[in-house]
Design a protein around this motif. Structure first.
Motif, PDB file in Angstrom:
ATOM      1  N   ASP A 180      43.630  32.781  30.849  1.00  0.00           N
ATOM      2  CA  ASP A 180      44.075  33.733  31.857  1.00  0.00           C
ATOM      3  C   ASP A 180      45.294  34.447  31.291  1.00  0.00           C
ATOM      4  O   ASP A 180      46.399  33.902  31.291  1.00  0.00           O
ATOM      5  CB  ASP A 180      44.418  32.972  33.153  1.00  0.00           C
ATOM      6  CG  ASP A 180      44.754  33.910  34.298  1.00  0.00           C
ATOM      7  OD1 ASP A 180      45.223  35.035  34.029  1.00  0.00           O
ATOM      8  OD2 ASP A 180      44.562  33.507  35.467  1.00  0.00           O
ATOM      9  N   SER A 181      45.069  35.658  30.791  1.00  0.00           N
ATOM     10  CA  SER A 181      46.145  36.369  30.084  1.00  0.00           C
ATOM     11  C   SER A 181      47.257  36.786  31.040  1.00  0.00           C
ATOM     12  O   SER A 181      48.392  36.988  30.636  1.00  0.00           O
ATOM     13  CB  SER A 181      45.581  37.598  29.372  1.00  0.00           C
ATOM     14  OG  SER A 181      44.872  38.396  30.294  1.00  0.00           O
ATOM     15  N   ASN A 182      46.932  36.898  32.337  1.00  0.00           N
ATOM     16  CA  ASN A 182      47.960  37.302  33.301  1.00  0.00           C
ATOM     17  C   ASN A 182      48.949  36.168  33.591  1.00  0.00           C
ATOM     18  O   ASN A 182      50.074  36.416  33.991  1.00  0.00           O
ATOM     19  CB  ASN A 182      47.311  37.758  34.616  1.00  0.00           C
ATOM     20  CG  ASN A 182      46.376  38.939  34.389  1.00  0.00           C
ATOM     21  OD1 ASN A 182      46.699  39.838  33.623  1.00  0.00           O
ATOM     22  ND2 ASN A 182      45.218  38.930  35.015  1.00  0.00           N
ATOM     23  N   ASP A 214      34.514  31.289  31.573  1.00  0.00           N
ATOM     24  CA  ASP A 214      35.173  32.535  31.179  1.00  0.00           C
ATOM     25  C   ASP A 214      35.795  33.142  32.424  1.00  0.00           C
ATOM     26  O   ASP A 214      35.361  32.864  33.546  1.00  0.00           O
ATOM     27  CB  ASP A 214      34.160  33.511  30.547  1.00  0.00           C
ATOM     28  CG  ASP A 214      34.842  34.551  29.659  1.00  0.00           C
ATOM     29  OD1 ASP A 214      36.084  34.501  29.512  1.00  0.00           O
ATOM     30  OD2 ASP A 214      34.136  35.419  29.110  1.00  0.00           O
ATOM     31  N   ILE A 215      36.823  33.955  32.217  1.00  0.00           N
ATOM     32  CA  ILE A 215      37.487  34.600  33.344  1.00  0.00           C
ATOM     33  C   ILE A 215      37.373  36.107  33.190  1.00  0.00           C
ATOM     34  O   ILE A 215      37.480  36.646  32.083  1.00  0.00           O
ATOM     35  CB  ILE A 215      38.971  34.165  33.458  1.00  0.00           C
ATOM     36  CG1 ILE A 215      39.624  34.821  34.672  1.00  0.00           C
ATOM     37  CG2 ILE A 215      39.750  34.438  32.181  1.00  0.00           C
ATOM     38  CD1 ILE A 215      40.984  34.252  35.052  1.00  0.00           C
ATOM     39  N   ASP A 216      37.107  36.785  34.298  1.00  0.00           N
ATOM     40  CA  ASP A 216      37.175  38.232  34.331  1.00  0.00           C
ATOM     41  C   ASP A 216      38.612  38.562  34.716  1.00  0.00           C
ATOM     42  O   ASP A 216      39.000  38.428  35.880  1.00  0.00           O
ATOM     43  CB  ASP A 216      36.181  38.764  35.367  1.00  0.00           C
ATOM     44  CG  ASP A 216      36.126  40.285  35.372  1.00  0.00           C
ATOM     45  OD1 ASP A 216      37.139  40.910  34.981  1.00  0.00           O
ATOM     46  OD2 ASP A 216      35.097  40.851  35.777  1.00  0.00           O
ATOM     47  N   ASN A 217      39.423  38.945  33.731  1.00  0.00           N
ATOM     48  CA  ASN A 217      40.851  39.153  33.995  1.00  0.00           C
ATOM     49  C   ASN A 217      41.109  40.358  34.900  1.00  0.00           C
ATOM     50  O   ASN A 217      42.210  40.535  35.407  1.00  0.00           O
ATOM     51  CB  ASN A 217      41.639  39.251  32.680  1.00  0.00           C
ATOM     52  CG  ASN A 217      41.986  37.871  32.113  1.00  0.00           C
ATOM     53  OD1 ASN A 217      42.568  37.033  32.791  1.00  0.00           O
ATOM     54  ND2 ASN A 217      41.601  37.613  30.873  1.00  0.00           N
ATOM     55  N   ASN A 218      40.082  41.194  35.118  1.00  0.00           N
ATOM     56  CA  ASN A 218      40.246  42.318  36.050  1.00  0.00           C
ATOM     57  C   ASN A 218      40.137  41.870  37.502  1.00  0.00           C
ATOM     58  O   ASN A 218      40.864  42.341  38.366  1.00  0.00           O
ATOM     59  CB  ASN A 218      39.193  43.398  35.781  1.00  0.00           C
ATOM     60  CG  ASN A 218      39.368  44.007  34.398  1.00  0.00           C
ATOM     61  OD1 ASN A 218      40.483  44.248  33.973  1.00  0.00           O
ATOM     62  ND2 ASN A 218      38.266  44.226  33.699  1.00  0.00           N
ATOM     63  N   THR A 219      39.204  40.954  37.779  1.00  0.00           N
ATOM     64  CA  THR A 219      38.979  40.533  39.165  1.00  0.00           C
ATOM     65  C   THR A 219      39.606  39.173  39.470  1.00  0.00           C
ATOM     66  O   THR A 219      39.719  38.786  40.628  1.00  0.00           O
ATOM     67  CB  THR A 219      37.468  40.414  39.447  1.00  0.00           C
ATOM     68  OG1 THR A 219      36.932  39.398  38.590  1.00  0.00           O
ATOM     69  CG2 THR A 219      36.742  41.717  39.189  1.00  0.00           C
ATOM     70  N   ALA A 223      29.870  34.515  28.881  1.00  0.00           N
ATOM     71  CA  ALA A 223      30.621  35.646  28.309  1.00  0.00           C
ATOM     72  C   ALA A 223      30.570  36.807  29.304  1.00  0.00           C
ATOM     73  O   ALA A 223      29.549  37.033  29.946  1.00  0.00           O
ATOM     74  CB  ALA A 223      30.009  36.077  26.972  1.00  0.00           C
ATOM     75  N   ILE A 224      31.685  37.522  29.410  1.00  0.00           N
ATOM     76  CA  ILE A 224      31.787  38.619  30.373  1.00  0.00           C
ATOM     77  C   ILE A 224      32.100  39.911  29.617  1.00  0.00           C
ATOM     78  O   ILE A 224      33.010  39.931  28.784  1.00  0.00           O
ATOM     79  CB  ILE A 224      32.899  38.329  31.410  1.00  0.00           C
ATOM     80  CG1 ILE A 224      32.618  37.004  32.116  1.00  0.00           C
ATOM     81  CG2 ILE A 224      33.016  39.459  32.420  1.00  0.00           C
ATOM     82  CD1 ILE A 224      33.733  36.526  33.033  1.00  0.00           C
ATOM     83  N   ASP A 225      31.343  40.968  29.907  1.00  0.00           N
ATOM     84  CA  ASP A 225      31.620  42.231  29.211  1.00  0.00           C
ATOM     85  C   ASP A 225      32.703  43.020  29.964  1.00  0.00           C
ATOM     86  O   ASP A 225      33.202  42.590  31.006  1.00  0.00           O
ATOM     87  CB  ASP A 225      30.336  43.044  28.982  1.00  0.00           C
ATOM     88  CG  ASP A 225      29.771  43.650  30.261  1.00  0.00           C
ATOM     89  OD1 ASP A 225      30.450  43.619  31.310  1.00  0.00           O
ATOM     90  OD2 ASP A 225      28.631  44.168  30.207  1.00  0.00           O
ATOM     91  N   LYS A 226      33.055  44.201  29.413  1.00  0.00           N
ATOM     92  CA  LYS A 226      34.174  44.961  29.981  1.00  0.00           C
ATOM     93  C   LYS A 226      33.865  45.502  31.369  1.00  0.00           C
ATOM     94  O   LYS A 226      34.760  45.832  32.131  1.00  0.00           O
ATOM     95  CB  LYS A 226      34.549  46.108  29.037  1.00  0.00           C
ATOM     96  CG  LYS A 226      35.357  45.608  27.843  1.00  0.00           C
ATOM     97  CD  LYS A 226      35.758  46.712  26.894  1.00  0.00           C
ATOM     98  CE  LYS A 226      36.681  46.171  25.799  1.00  0.00           C
ATOM     99  NZ  LYS A 226      36.681  47.001  24.599  1.00  0.00           N
TER     100      LYS A 226
END
Length: 276
Positions: A19-21, A69-74, A111-114
């Motif tokens: 989690d980059s945030n 995996d984490i979607d760092n946008n949501t 894996a999660i794409d952009k």
């Protein structure tokens, strides 16, 4: 060089997301039989800075969670759990959805794409599923995106955005290799010549270098990570001495860290990774 290791309090840690945030690692713990519906798998929160276990049983009552995996946008976390994909809200740790695959699935890497599309590998069915998250209505479901014997037990998966490929590391019945799938037309592409320019083995974890010139792929059998040229020009091992029980590792390019779960030793270790 080793930067840190966690205490041996994890339980068969299999995979890690970053989690980059929050500079946090989410770690999936199988805790027992990797194929058993036993409700004792869980997700831990670990500091990516120093390896402190912040919360051991952060999300519990899973079975044998693996790919994560984490979607760092949501802020949504997706974790594979044998026959289903679990969706977790990273801020609350609440399970927000269960998406079933097939009754005989043994889902593995995520894996999660952009765009937020989620892909998950299913080795026994030689299949890759996708969860279409662009679909605004609530009837999202896991669909088979590609099923082919050529995938040969697809395990680790990775989105190579530069090439618009889904890269697949296979375990095979005894051994597999690394291939790419065109995300537009789903053509399966050989990256290189097996055993000569691309590795063959019980391939598991798959990550990409910062400059996108190399794939990092781990081999469960040899206990090594191979550095593979993305255009199939060759590969070489990373470690001089093997690390046994290495599962689905994570490379954090922004921090130059390689984070490796040791399934049998119940801990994860972090190395400084100099890419030059």
């Amino acid at each position: 060089e080793k930067i840190w290791e966690t205490p041996s309090q994890l339980k068969n840690p299999e995979s890690i997301s970053f989690d980059s945030n929050k500079s946090l690692l989410y770690v999936s713990n199988v805790n027992g039989n990797p194929e058993k519906i036993d409700h004792n798998g869980f997700i831990s929160k670990v500091s990516s800075t120093n390896g402190t276990i912040i919360e051991l049983n952060w999300v519990s009552n899973l079975n044998a969670p693996k790919g994560i995996d984490i979607d760092n946008n949501t802020g949504k976390i997706y974790v594979s759990d044998i026959t289903e994909l679990i969706e977790i809200d990273s801020s609350s740790g609440e399970i927000t959805n269960h998406y079933p695959a097939l009754a005989n699935s043994s889902l593995n890497d995520v894996a999660i794409d952009k765009k937020g599309n989620v892909f998950v590998s299913d080795p026994p069915n030689n299949a890759i599923f996708t969860l279409d998250t662009e679909n605004a209505n609530s009837s999202k479901s896991l669909q088979i995106w590609l099923k082919s014997n050529e995938l040969n037990g697809p395990n680790g998966i990775l989105i190579d955005h530069g090439k618009n490929h889904l890269v697949v590391a296979s375990m095979g019945k005894d051994a597999g290799t690394i291939k790419a799938i065109d995300l537009n037309n789903k053509t399966i592409i050989n990256i290189g010549e097996e055993n000569k320019t691309v590795p063959v083995g019980v391939l598991d974890g798959l990550q990409m270098s910062n400059d996108e010139k190399f794939y990092y792929v781990s081999d469960w059998k040899t206990g090594n990570i191979y550095i593979v040229d993305v255009s199939g020009k060759g590969y070489h091992p990373l470690f001089n001495s093997p690390i046994q029980g290495m599962a689905d590792f994570k490379f954090i390019g922004s921090e130059g860290k390689l984070i490796i779960p040791l399934m049998q030793d119940n801990k994860i270790i972090a190395f400084r990774m100099n890419e030059n």
